[in-house]
Scaffold this motif. Structure first.
Motif, PDB file in Angstrom:
ATOM      1  N   LEU A 115       0.822  -1.205   0.000  1.00 53.64           N
ATOM      2  CA  LEU A 115       0.000   0.000   0.000  1.00 53.64           C
ATOM      3  C   LEU A 115       0.860   1.259   0.000  1.00 53.64           C
ATOM      4  O   LEU A 115       0.542   2.235  -0.696  1.00 53.64           O
ATOM      5  CB  LEU A 115      -0.945  -0.010   1.204  1.00 53.64           C
ATOM      6  N   THR A 116       1.946   1.252   0.748  1.00 50.36           N
ATOM      7  CA  THR A 116       2.839   2.412   0.800  1.00 50.36           C
ATOM      8  C   THR A 116       3.496   2.655  -0.547  1.00 50.36           C
ATOM      9  O   THR A 116       3.518   3.794  -1.039  1.00 50.36           O
ATOM     10  CB  THR A 116       3.906   2.229   1.892  1.00 50.36           C
ATOM     11  N   PHE A 117       4.033   1.597  -1.159  1.00 51.90           N
ATOM     12  CA  PHE A 117       4.620   1.755  -2.494  1.00 51.90           C
ATOM     13  C   PHE A 117       3.566   2.235  -3.495  1.00 51.90           C
ATOM     14  O   PHE A 117       3.853   3.055  -4.367  1.00 51.90           O
ATOM     15  CB  PHE A 117       5.229   0.437  -2.979  1.00 51.90           C
ATOM     16  N   GLY A 118       2.352   1.727  -3.370  1.00 50.01           N
ATOM     17  CA  GLY A 118       1.282   2.126  -4.276  1.00 50.01           C
ATOM     18  C   GLY A 118       0.911   3.591  -4.127  1.00 50.01           C
ATOM     19  O   GLY A 118       0.727   4.303  -5.129  1.00 50.01           O
ATOM     20  N   VAL A 119       0.796   4.072  -2.904  1.00 47.85           N
ATOM     21  CA  VAL A 119       0.459   5.474  -2.673  1.00 47.85           C
ATOM     22  C   VAL A 119       1.587   6.379  -3.157  1.00 47.85           C
ATOM     23  O   VAL A 119       1.345   7.419  -3.783  1.00 47.85           O
ATOM     24  CB  VAL A 119       0.116   5.724  -1.187  1.00 47.85           C
ATOM     25  N   ILE A 120       2.836   5.982  -2.880  1.00 48.12           N
ATOM     26  CA  ILE A 120       3.974   6.766  -3.363  1.00 48.12           C
ATOM     27  C   ILE A 120       3.957   6.826  -4.884  1.00 48.12           C
ATOM     28  O   ILE A 120       4.158   7.895  -5.476  1.00 48.12           O
ATOM     29  CB  ILE A 120       5.302   6.185  -2.831  1.00 48.12           C
ATOM     30  N   SER A 121       3.696   5.699  -5.539  1.00 43.25           N
ATOM     31  CA  SER A 121       3.621   5.684  -7.007  1.00 43.25           C
ATOM     32  C   SER A 121       2.526   6.612  -7.509  1.00 43.25           C
ATOM     33  O   SER A 121       2.731   7.377  -8.460  1.00 43.25           O
ATOM     34  CB  SER A 121       3.371   4.265  -7.515  1.00 43.25           C
ATOM     35  N   ALA A 122       1.359   6.552  -6.890  1.00 43.41           N
ATOM     36  CA  ALA A 122       0.244   7.407  -7.303  1.00 43.41           C
ATOM     37  C   ALA A 122       0.584   8.885  -7.112  1.00 43.41           C
ATOM     38  O   ALA A 122       0.280   9.717  -7.981  1.00 43.41           O
ATOM     39  CB  ALA A 122      -1.016   7.041  -6.517  1.00 43.41           C
ATOM     40  N   LEU A 123       1.211   9.224  -6.002  1.00 45.86           N
ATOM     41  CA  LEU A 123       1.606  10.615  -5.764  1.00 45.86           C
ATOM     42  C   LEU A 123       2.628  11.088  -6.785  1.00 45.86           C
ATOM     43  O   LEU A 123       2.561  12.219  -7.273  1.00 45.86           O
ATOM     44  CB  LEU A 123       2.158  10.774  -4.345  1.00 45.86           C
ATOM     45  N   LEU A 124       3.569  10.216  -7.127  1.00 45.05           N
ATOM     46  CA  LEU A 124       4.593  10.588  -8.102  1.00 45.05           C
ATOM     47  C   LEU A 124       4.009  10.726  -9.501  1.00 45.05           C
ATOM     48  O   LEU A 124       4.419  11.604 -10.268  1.00 45.05           O
ATOM     49  CB  LEU A 124       5.732   9.568  -8.087  1.00 45.05           C
ATOM     50  N   LEU A 125       3.057   9.880  -9.838  1.00 44.88           N
ATOM     51  CA  LEU A 125       2.401  10.019 -11.145  1.00 44.88           C
ATOM     52  C   LEU A 125       1.562  11.290 -11.205  1.00 44.88           C
ATOM     53  O   LEU A 125       1.448  11.928 -12.265  1.00 44.88           O
ATOM     54  CB  LEU A 125       1.577   8.775 -11.456  1.00 44.88           C
ATOM     55  N   GLN A 126       0.997  11.671 -10.089  1.00 42.99           N
ATOM     56  CA  GLN A 126       0.283  12.948 -10.013  1.00 42.99           C
ATOM     57  C   GLN A 126       1.270  14.103 -10.183  1.00 42.99           C
ATOM     58  O   GLN A 126       0.970  15.085 -10.868  1.00 42.99           O
ATOM     59  CB  GLN A 126      -0.463  13.069  -8.679  1.00 42.99           C
ATOM     60  N   LEU A 127       2.435  13.963  -9.611  1.00 40.65           N
ATOM     61  CA  LEU A 127       3.491  14.972  -9.762  1.00 40.65           C
ATOM     62  C   LEU A 127       3.908  15.107 -11.221  1.00 40.65           C
ATOM     63  O   LEU A 127       4.168  16.208 -11.704  1.00 40.65           O
ATOM     64  CB  LEU A 127       4.689  14.600  -8.883  1.00 40.65           C
ATOM     65  N   ARG A 128       3.931  13.988 -11.913  1.00 39.39           N
ATOM     66  CA  ARG A 128       4.270  14.008 -13.351  1.00 39.39           C
ATOM     67  C   ARG A 128       3.273  14.859 -14.116  1.00 39.39           C
ATOM     68  O   ARG A 128       3.643  15.628 -14.999  1.00 39.39           O
ATOM     69  CB  ARG A 128       4.292  12.580 -13.896  1.00 39.39           C
ATOM     70  N   ARG A 129       2.005  14.714 -13.786  1.00 41.88           N
ATOM     71  CA  ARG A 129       0.969  15.514 -14.481  1.00 41.88           C
ATOM     72  C   ARG A 129       1.127  16.994 -14.172  1.00 41.88           C
ATOM     73  O   ARG A 129       0.904  17.831 -15.040  1.00 41.88           O
ATOM     74  CB  ARG A 129      -0.419  15.024 -14.092  1.00 41.88           C
ATOM     75  N   ILE A 130       1.518  17.319 -12.967  1.00 35.61           N
ATOM     76  CA  ILE A 130       1.720  18.715 -12.587  1.00 35.61           C
ATOM     77  C   ILE A 130       2.944  19.289 -13.292  1.00 35.61           C
ATOM     78  O   ILE A 130       2.924  20.429 -13.754  1.00 35.61           O
ATOM     79  CB  ILE A 130       1.867  18.851 -11.059  1.00 35.61           C
ATOM     80  N   ALA A 131       4.007  18.482 -13.387  1.00 32.80           N
ATOM     81  CA  ALA A 131       5.263  18.941 -13.986  1.00 32.80           C
ATOM     82  C   ALA A 131       5.152  19.119 -15.495  1.00 32.80           C
ATOM     83  O   ALA A 131       5.924  19.864 -16.092  1.00 32.80           O
ATOM     84  CB  ALA A 131       6.387  17.966 -13.659  1.00 32.80           C
ATOM     85  N   SER A 132       4.210  18.436 -16.123  1.00 30.35           N
ATOM     86  CA  SER A 132       4.101  18.507 -17.593  1.00 30.35           C
ATOM     87  C   SER A 132       3.439  19.770 -18.070  1.00 30.35           C
ATOM     88  O   SER A 132       2.695  20.407 -17.517  1.00 30.35           O
ATOM     89  CB  SER A 132       3.309  17.318 -18.116  1.00 30.35           C
TER      90      SER A 132
END
Length: 130
Positions: free
Chosen positions: A113-130
């Motif tokens: 669950l922790t790895f999954g939440v971190i992945s989701a947060l980082l993918l959200q960061l990708r959308r913000i950075a683009s």
């Protein structure tokens, strides 16, 4: 990014507490998960400090691979996969012991669950950075 860093830091400190303070030796799969969580705590902390939004490129692969190992570990724990989980030493704790439950959840599930939440947060960061 701060939330992803905080999660990785909390997970890293938690497993260090379990092994070093409580004296419970980690199994082989737990060691592999640590190999992917510990660097996340470092690189996400540096990225948060520097406001480096491109960190997702480096951190997502670590989180996904760590999450895959955690999922495999959880499936072994749940008995979905036929291979039994064995303790690291003859006298060490097994991942299936009740001592390995935190808030009623097994450590492999919390790791996944922790790895999954971190992945989701980082993918959200990708959308913000683009």
């Amino acid at each position: 990014m701060f939330a992803a860093w905080f999660l990785s830091l909390a997970a890293s400190l938690s497993v260090l507490f379990i092994s070093e303070v409580l004296g419970q030796s980690p199994c082989h799969l737990c060691w592999l998960q640590r190999a992917f969580m510990f660097p996340l705590a470092v690189i996400l902390g540096i990225a948060a400090w520097r406001s480096d939004l491109s960190i997702w490129r480096y951190a997502v692969p670590l989180a996904v691979i760590g999450g895959a190992i955690a999922l495999y570990h959880w499936l072994l724990y749940a008995g979905v996969l036929p291979e039994p989980i064995t303790p690291c030493t003859a006298s060490g704790p097994s991942c299936t012991d009740d001592a390995m439950l935190i808030l009623g959840l097994p450590i492999p599930a919390l790791s996944f669950l922790t790895f999954g939440v971190i992945s989701a947060l980082l993918l959200q960061l990708r959308r913000i950075a683009s």
